[in-house]
Design a protein around this motif. Structure first.
Motif, mmCIF file in Angstrom:
data_model
loop_
_atom_site.group_PDB
_atom_site.id
_atom_site.type_symbol
_atom_site.label_atom_id
_atom_site.label_comp_id
_atom_site.label_asym_id
_atom_site.label_seq_id
_atom_site.Cartn_x
_atom_site.Cartn_y
_atom_site.Cartn_z
ATOM 1 N N GLU A 94 0.842 -1.193 0.000
ATOM 2 C CA GLU A 94 0.000 0.000 0.000
ATOM 3 C C GLU A 94 0.878 1.243 0.000
ATOM 4 N N ALA A 95 0.345 2.334 -0.518
ATOM 5 C CA ALA A 95 1.055 3.607 -0.504
ATOM 6 C C ALA A 95 0.626 4.420 0.713
ATOM 7 N N LEU A 96 1.487 5.296 1.156
ATOM 8 C CA LEU A 96 1.189 6.220 2.240
ATOM 9 C C LEU A 96 0.124 7.204 1.755
ATOM 10 N N PRO A 97 -0.892 7.509 2.580
ATOM 11 C CA PRO A 97 -1.907 8.490 2.156
ATOM 12 C C PRO A 97 -1.267 9.822 1.789
ATOM 13 N N GLU A 98 -1.919 10.561 0.895
ATOM 14 C CA GLU A 98 -1.357 11.804 0.362
ATOM 15 C C GLU A 98 -1.057 12.835 1.439
ATOM 16 N N ASP A 99 -1.919 12.955 2.460
ATOM 17 C CA ASP A 99 -1.653 13.935 3.516
ATOM 18 C C ASP A 99 -0.387 13.587 4.296
ATOM 19 N N LEU A 100 -0.112 12.299 4.457
ATOM 20 C CA LEU A 100 1.104 11.887 5.148
ATOM 21 C C LEU A 100 2.325 11.999 4.243
ATOM 22 N N GLN A 101 2.132 11.843 2.934
ATOM 23 C CA GLN A 101 3.230 12.102 1.996
ATOM 24 C C GLN A 101 3.618 13.579 2.055
ATOM 25 N N ALA A 102 2.611 14.444 2.169
ATOM 26 C CA ALA A 102 2.869 15.884 2.280
ATOM 27 C C ALA A 102 3.610 16.190 3.581
ATOM 28 N N LEU A 103 3.260 15.491 4.660
ATOM 29 C CA LEU A 103 3.956 15.665 5.933
ATOM 30 C C LEU A 103 5.432 15.284 5.798
ATOM 31 N N CYS A 104 5.716 14.212 5.075
ATOM 32 C CA CYS A 104 7.106 13.811 4.829
ATOM 33 C C CYS A 104 7.863 14.919 4.111
ATOM 34 N N GLU A 105 7.222 15.533 3.121
ATOM 35 C CA GLU A 105 7.855 16.639 2.394
ATOM 36 C C GLU A 105 8.104 17.833 3.306
ATOM 37 N N GLU A 106 7.143 18.121 4.191
ATOM 38 C CA GLU A 106 7.282 19.260 5.111
ATOM 39 C C GLU A 106 8.479 19.097 6.042
ATOM 40 N N VAL A 107 8.708 17.880 6.511
ATOM 41 C CA VAL A 107 9.824 17.635 7.441
ATOM 42 C C VAL A 107 11.089 17.203 6.702
ATOM 43 N N HIS A 108 11.061 17.286 5.370
ATOM 44 C CA HIS A 108 12.215 16.979 4.516
ATOM 45 C C HIS A 108 12.718 15.552 4.707
ATOM 46 N N VAL A 109 11.780 14.606 4.697
ATOM 47 C CA VAL A 109 12.098 13.184 4.814
ATOM 48 C C VAL A 109 11.627 12.494 3.543
ATOM 49 N N GLN A 110 12.503 11.687 2.973
ATOM 50 C CA GLN A 110 12.178 11.015 1.714
ATOM 51 C C GLN A 110 11.142 9.916 1.931
ATOM 52 N N TYR A 111 10.194 9.850 1.011
ATOM 53 C CA TYR A 111 9.229 8.748 0.963
ATOM 54 C C TYR A 111 9.307 8.142 -0.428
ATOM 55 N N VAL A 112 9.494 6.834 -0.483
ATOM 56 C CA VAL A 112 9.531 6.128 -1.743
ATOM 57 C C VAL A 112 8.298 5.219 -1.791
ATOM 58 N N ALA A 113 7.408 5.481 -2.733
ATOM 59 C CA ALA A 113 6.191 4.677 -2.859
ATOM 60 C C ALA A 113 6.536 3.264 -3.302
ATOM 61 N N PRO A 114 5.719 2.277 -2.899
ATOM 62 C CA PRO A 114 5.981 0.903 -3.351
ATOM 63 C C PRO A 114 5.864 0.804 -4.855
ATOM 64 N N LYS A 115 6.620 -0.132 -5.432
ATOM 65 C CA LYS A 115 6.623 -0.283 -6.886
ATOM 66 C C LYS A 115 5.287 -0.743 -7.432
ATOM 67 N N ARG A 116 4.595 -1.620 -6.704
ATOM 68 C CA ARG A 116 3.280 -2.086 -7.124
ATOM 69 C C ARG A 116 2.264 -1.685 -6.085
ATOM 70 N N VAL A 117 1.276 -0.890 -6.494
ATOM 71 C CA VAL A 117 0.225 -0.454 -5.566
ATOM 72 C C VAL A 117 -1.095 -1.025 -6.012
#
Length: 117
Positions: A94-117
């Motif tokens: 599963e992929a991280l929800p978009e709001d939590l992906q945005a949180l990762c960007e805010e705190v400057h932490v890399q998020y790599v989505a899974p290859k198959r969702v």
């Protein structure tokens, strides 16, 4: 190494969950009580049970225990070489929800989505 290890799962049944960002594996209760050692900005341990459900998944494949991530070739290959020692899944489905992906960007932490969702 100086880095405190993550909690190891207290059971290996159906209650195991994996963090959607770093793939750390613990039980639901462990995430609720102490959060994710690699992703403290998710604040899973603030008493919001829904946050644990949003940030973790029970759907993952395989598991590896890593004692020295920086020196372990498998940990580096799985991209967990900079995380704390602990148990990690090989892949989440599963992929991280978009709001939590945005949180990762805010705190400057890399998020790599899974290859198959």
């Amino acid at each position: 190494m100086g880095t405190a290890p993550a909690q190891i799962p207290t059971s290996f049944g159906h209650e195991l969950r994996a963090c959607l960002r770093c793939r750390l594996v613990k039980t639901y209760d462990q995430f609720r009580e102490s959060g994710c050692e690699n992703c403290p900005f998710f604040k899973m341990d603030d008493g919001d049970n829904e946050r644990v459900v949003d940030c973790t998944t029970p759907n993952f494949n395989g598991m590896i225990s890593v004692m020295d991530p920086a020196r372990n070739w498998a940990a580096r290959w799985l991209r967990v070489g900079r995380f704390v020692p602990g148990c990690y899944t090989l892949a989440v489905s599963e992929a991280l929800p978009e709001d939590l992906q945005a949180l990762c960007e805010e705190v400057h932490v890399q998020y790599v989505a899974p290859k198959r969702v």
